[in-house]
Design a protein around this motif. Structure first.
Motif, PDB file in Angstrom:
ATOM      1  N   ALA A  51      35.841  49.820  26.703  1.00  0.00           N
ATOM      2  CA  ALA A  51      37.169  49.422  27.422  1.00  0.00           C
ATOM      3  C   ALA A  51      37.770  48.653  26.127  1.00  0.00           C
ATOM      4  O   ALA A  51      37.218  48.014  25.175  1.00  0.00           O
ATOM      5  CB  ALA A  51      36.760  47.993  28.417  1.00  0.00           C
ATOM      6  N   THR A  52      39.255  48.339  26.394  1.00  0.00           N
ATOM      7  CA  THR A  52      40.126  47.718  25.395  1.00  0.00           C
ATOM      8  C   THR A  52      40.658  46.868  26.056  1.00  0.00           C
ATOM      9  O   THR A  52      41.042  47.011  27.302  1.00  0.00           O
ATOM     10  CB  THR A  52      41.224  48.870  24.881  1.00  0.00           C
ATOM     11  OG1 THR A  52      41.722  48.049  23.661  1.00  0.00           O
ATOM     12  CG2 THR A  52      41.833  49.396  25.456  1.00  0.00           C
ATOM     13  N   ILE A  53      40.851  45.478  25.528  1.00  0.00           N
ATOM     14  CA  ILE A  53      41.447  44.381  26.238  1.00  0.00           C
ATOM     15  C   ILE A  53      42.880  44.644  25.877  1.00  0.00           C
ATOM     16  O   ILE A  53      43.402  44.444  24.776  1.00  0.00           O
ATOM     17  CB  ILE A  53      41.099  43.133  25.731  1.00  0.00           C
ATOM     18  CG1 ILE A  53      39.494  42.960  25.930  1.00  0.00           C
ATOM     19  CG2 ILE A  53      41.458  41.821  26.664  1.00  0.00           C
ATOM     20  CD1 ILE A  53      39.051  43.115  27.128  1.00  0.00           C
ATOM     21  N   ALA A  54      43.752  45.212  26.862  1.00  0.00           N
ATOM     22  CA  ALA A  54      45.047  45.582  26.493  1.00  0.00           C
ATOM     23  C   ALA A  54      46.174  44.527  26.902  1.00  0.00           C
ATOM     24  O   ALA A  54      47.399  44.561  26.651  1.00  0.00           O
ATOM     25  CB  ALA A  54      45.315  46.732  27.524  1.00  0.00           C
ATOM     26  N   LYS A 102      38.801  52.394  29.011  1.00  0.00           N
ATOM     27  CA  LYS A 102      39.574  51.867  30.053  1.00  0.00           C
ATOM     28  C   LYS A 102      40.266  50.540  29.414  1.00  0.00           C
ATOM     29  O   LYS A 102      40.081  49.780  28.694  1.00  0.00           O
ATOM     30  CB  LYS A 102      38.577  51.300  30.992  1.00  0.00           C
ATOM     31  CG  LYS A 102      37.748  52.241  31.723  1.00  0.00           C
ATOM     32  CD  LYS A 102      38.640  53.048  32.696  1.00  0.00           C
ATOM     33  CE  LYS A 102      37.903  54.129  33.620  1.00  0.00           C
ATOM     34  NZ  LYS A 102      38.479  55.159  34.162  1.00  0.00           N
ATOM     35  N   ARG A 103      41.620  50.454  30.093  1.00  0.00           N
ATOM     36  CA  ARG A 103      42.522  49.423  29.725  1.00  0.00           C
ATOM     37  C   ARG A 103      42.349  48.067  30.581  1.00  0.00           C
ATOM     38  O   ARG A 103      42.418  48.361  31.980  1.00  0.00           O
ATOM     39  CB  ARG A 103      44.145  49.976  29.823  1.00  0.00           C
ATOM     40  CG  ARG A 103      44.418  50.982  28.754  1.00  0.00           C
ATOM     41  CD  ARG A 103      45.694  51.564  28.958  1.00  0.00           C
ATOM     42  NE  ARG A 103      46.845  50.639  28.834  1.00  0.00           N
ATOM     43  CZ  ARG A 103      47.317  50.063  27.437  1.00  0.00           C
ATOM     44  NH1 ARG A 103      46.650  50.408  26.083  1.00  0.00           N
ATOM     45  NH2 ARG A 103      48.031  49.181  27.718  1.00  0.00           N
ATOM     46  N   VAL A 104      41.786  46.948  30.136  1.00  0.00           N
ATOM     47  CA  VAL A 104      41.450  45.960  30.760  1.00  0.00           C
ATOM     48  C   VAL A 104      42.535  44.848  30.492  1.00  0.00           C
ATOM     49  O   VAL A 104      42.798  44.717  29.502  1.00  0.00           O
ATOM     50  CB  VAL A 104      40.273  45.408  30.368  1.00  0.00           C
ATOM     51  CG1 VAL A 104      39.940  44.204  30.979  1.00  0.00           C
ATOM     52  CG2 VAL A 104      39.080  46.513  30.714  1.00  0.00           C
ATOM     53  N   SER A 152      52.591  48.066  34.984  1.00  0.00           N
ATOM     54  CA  SER A 152      53.464  48.731  33.805  1.00  0.00           C
ATOM     55  C   SER A 152      52.671  48.442  32.644  1.00  0.00           C
ATOM     56  O   SER A 152      53.046  49.164  31.511  1.00  0.00           O
ATOM     57  CB  SER A 152      54.705  47.834  33.832  1.00  0.00           C
ATOM     58  OG  SER A 152      54.697  46.550  33.702  1.00  0.00           O
ATOM     59  N   ALA A 153      51.755  47.824  32.381  1.00  0.00           N
ATOM     60  CA  ALA A 153      50.833  47.902  31.228  1.00  0.00           C
ATOM     61  C   ALA A 153      49.944  48.687  31.220  1.00  0.00           C
ATOM     62  O   ALA A 153      48.986  48.886  30.345  1.00  0.00           O
ATOM     63  CB  ALA A 153      50.307  46.199  30.850  1.00  0.00           C
ATOM     64  N   GLU A 174      51.829  37.652  43.732  1.00  0.00           N
ATOM     65  CA  GLU A 174      51.282  38.755  43.361  1.00  0.00           C
ATOM     66  C   GLU A 174      51.987  39.856  43.138  1.00  0.00           C
ATOM     67  O   GLU A 174      51.401  40.882  42.532  1.00  0.00           O
ATOM     68  CB  GLU A 174      50.439  38.762  44.545  1.00  0.00           C
ATOM     69  CG  GLU A 174      49.293  37.737  44.558  1.00  0.00           C
ATOM     70  CD  GLU A 174      48.329  37.752  45.904  1.00  0.00           C
ATOM     71  OE1 GLU A 174      48.506  38.556  46.424  1.00  0.00           O
ATOM     72  OE2 GLU A 174      47.335  36.844  45.898  1.00  0.00           O
ATOM     73  N   ARG A 175      53.146  40.146  43.654  1.00  0.00           N
ATOM     74  CA  ARG A 175      53.797  41.258  43.622  1.00  0.00           C
ATOM     75  C   ARG A 175      54.185  41.410  42.119  1.00  0.00           C
ATOM     76  O   ARG A 175      54.182  42.541  41.320  1.00  0.00           O
ATOM     77  CB  ARG A 175      55.276  41.314  44.393  1.00  0.00           C
ATOM     78  CG  ARG A 175      54.800  41.828  45.866  1.00  0.00           C
ATOM     79  CD  ARG A 175      56.233  42.443  46.735  1.00  0.00           C
ATOM     80  NE  ARG A 175      56.809  41.004  46.905  1.00  0.00           N
ATOM     81  CZ  ARG A 175      56.614  40.361  48.077  1.00  0.00           C
ATOM     82  NH1 ARG A 175      55.714  40.690  48.599  1.00  0.00           N
ATOM     83  NH2 ARG A 175      57.329  39.244  48.231  1.00  0.00           N
ATOM     84  N   VAL A 176      54.682  40.402  41.402  1.00  0.00           N
ATOM     85  CA  VAL A 176      55.022  40.281  40.158  1.00  0.00           C
ATOM     86  C   VAL A 176      54.013  40.564  39.244  1.00  0.00           C
ATOM     87  O   VAL A 176      53.790  41.416  38.076  1.00  0.00           O
ATOM     88  CB  VAL A 176      55.677  39.089  39.693  1.00  0.00           C
ATOM     89  CG1 VAL A 176      56.104  39.131  38.244  1.00  0.00           C
ATOM     90  CG2 VAL A 176      56.894  38.555  40.698  1.00  0.00           C
TER      91      VAL A 176
END
Ligand code: GRF
Length: 226
Positions: A35-38, A8-10, A85-86, A76-78
């Motif tokens: 998990a990976t800290i992305a 999982k991408r965290v 996108s990540a 929060e939208r940003v």
């Protein structure tokens, strides 16, 4: 050969020194960690944890809340767009000092964790260690929980209890609790990232199997003599 399950991408969200972030990064270096800290993301450009993450070669981002003034959803939208996108699967709040709106929380339901420095539901909010001392509790601790719209109210995934000892100050108690935070946050994230624990449709915790929950240790404070 069977392919290893996808990690999982965290994203870890911070506002300050990021010691819990550091613990999560360290745990995720283990090949077995699910998990990976992305991404490490801060709402404050000067958060000390950003440099620590960069040093560990973790991608970092800053989404400053200040340009958005009181418009929490605009901020929060940003934030949401940056996370999406990540390709982020799970968000870990780790000393992230912004209250999130129900709009944002609901977009990440069951996929957003927080660490809180008390045994929830006791001492929601700030200054937990001073309040615990003022109340005279004998056990204090920390909680990793799923984030729900109500502040510090989500179901607990993992908790650690520590004794309050004579002469404790908010600083000494905070340090004792923080040591445990660094143990339970990676462990709780592993449970969620591996699918062993999830938030069910009723907002309750599902898993892990009961056999793993058998109590084998009891903490009594102060200890019973003999
Ligand atoms: C921790 O005590 C955490 O429980 C609380 O904020 C503090 C963050 O510390 N939510 P750090 O930035 O992880 O060192």
């Amino acid at each position: 050969m069977t392919a290893a399950p996808t990690k999982k991408r965290v994203a870890v969200l911070i506002s300050g020194r990021g010691s819990n972030m550091t613990a999560l990064i360290a745990a995720a270096t283990s090949p077995a960690f699910p998990a990976t800290i992305a991404l490490v993301l801060s709402n404050r450009p000067d958060a000390a944890g950003l440099a620590v993450a960069a040093e560990a070669n973790i991608p970092t981002a800053t989404v400053d809340h200040k340009p958005h003034g009181k418009d929490r959803e605009a901020f929060e939208r940003v934030l949401d767009e940056t996370l999406r996108s990540a390709g982020i699967d799970i968000v870990c709040l780790a000393g992230f000092m912004r209250v999130l709106t129900p709009w944002f929380v609901e977009r990440w339901t069951g996929r957003m964790l927080n660490i809180h420095p008390s045994l929830l539901p006791a001492f929601r909010g700030l200054d937990t260690h001073a309040r615990a001392l003022a109340e005279g509790v004998r056990l204090h601790g920390c909680t990793v929980h799923f984030v729900v719209p109500e502040l510090d109210a989500g179901p607990a995934i993992m908790q650690a209890a520590v004794p309050v000892v004579p002469g404790d100050t908010p600083t000494s108690l905070a340090a004792r609790v923080l040591t445990q935070e660094h143990r339970i946050y990676p462990a709780a994230l592993a449970l969620v990232a591996s699918g062993a624990v999830a938030l069910d449709a009723d907002g309750r915790i599902a898993g892990p199997p009961a056999a793993e929950l058998t109590a084998n240790e009891v903490l009594v404070s102060p200890p019973i003599a003999g």
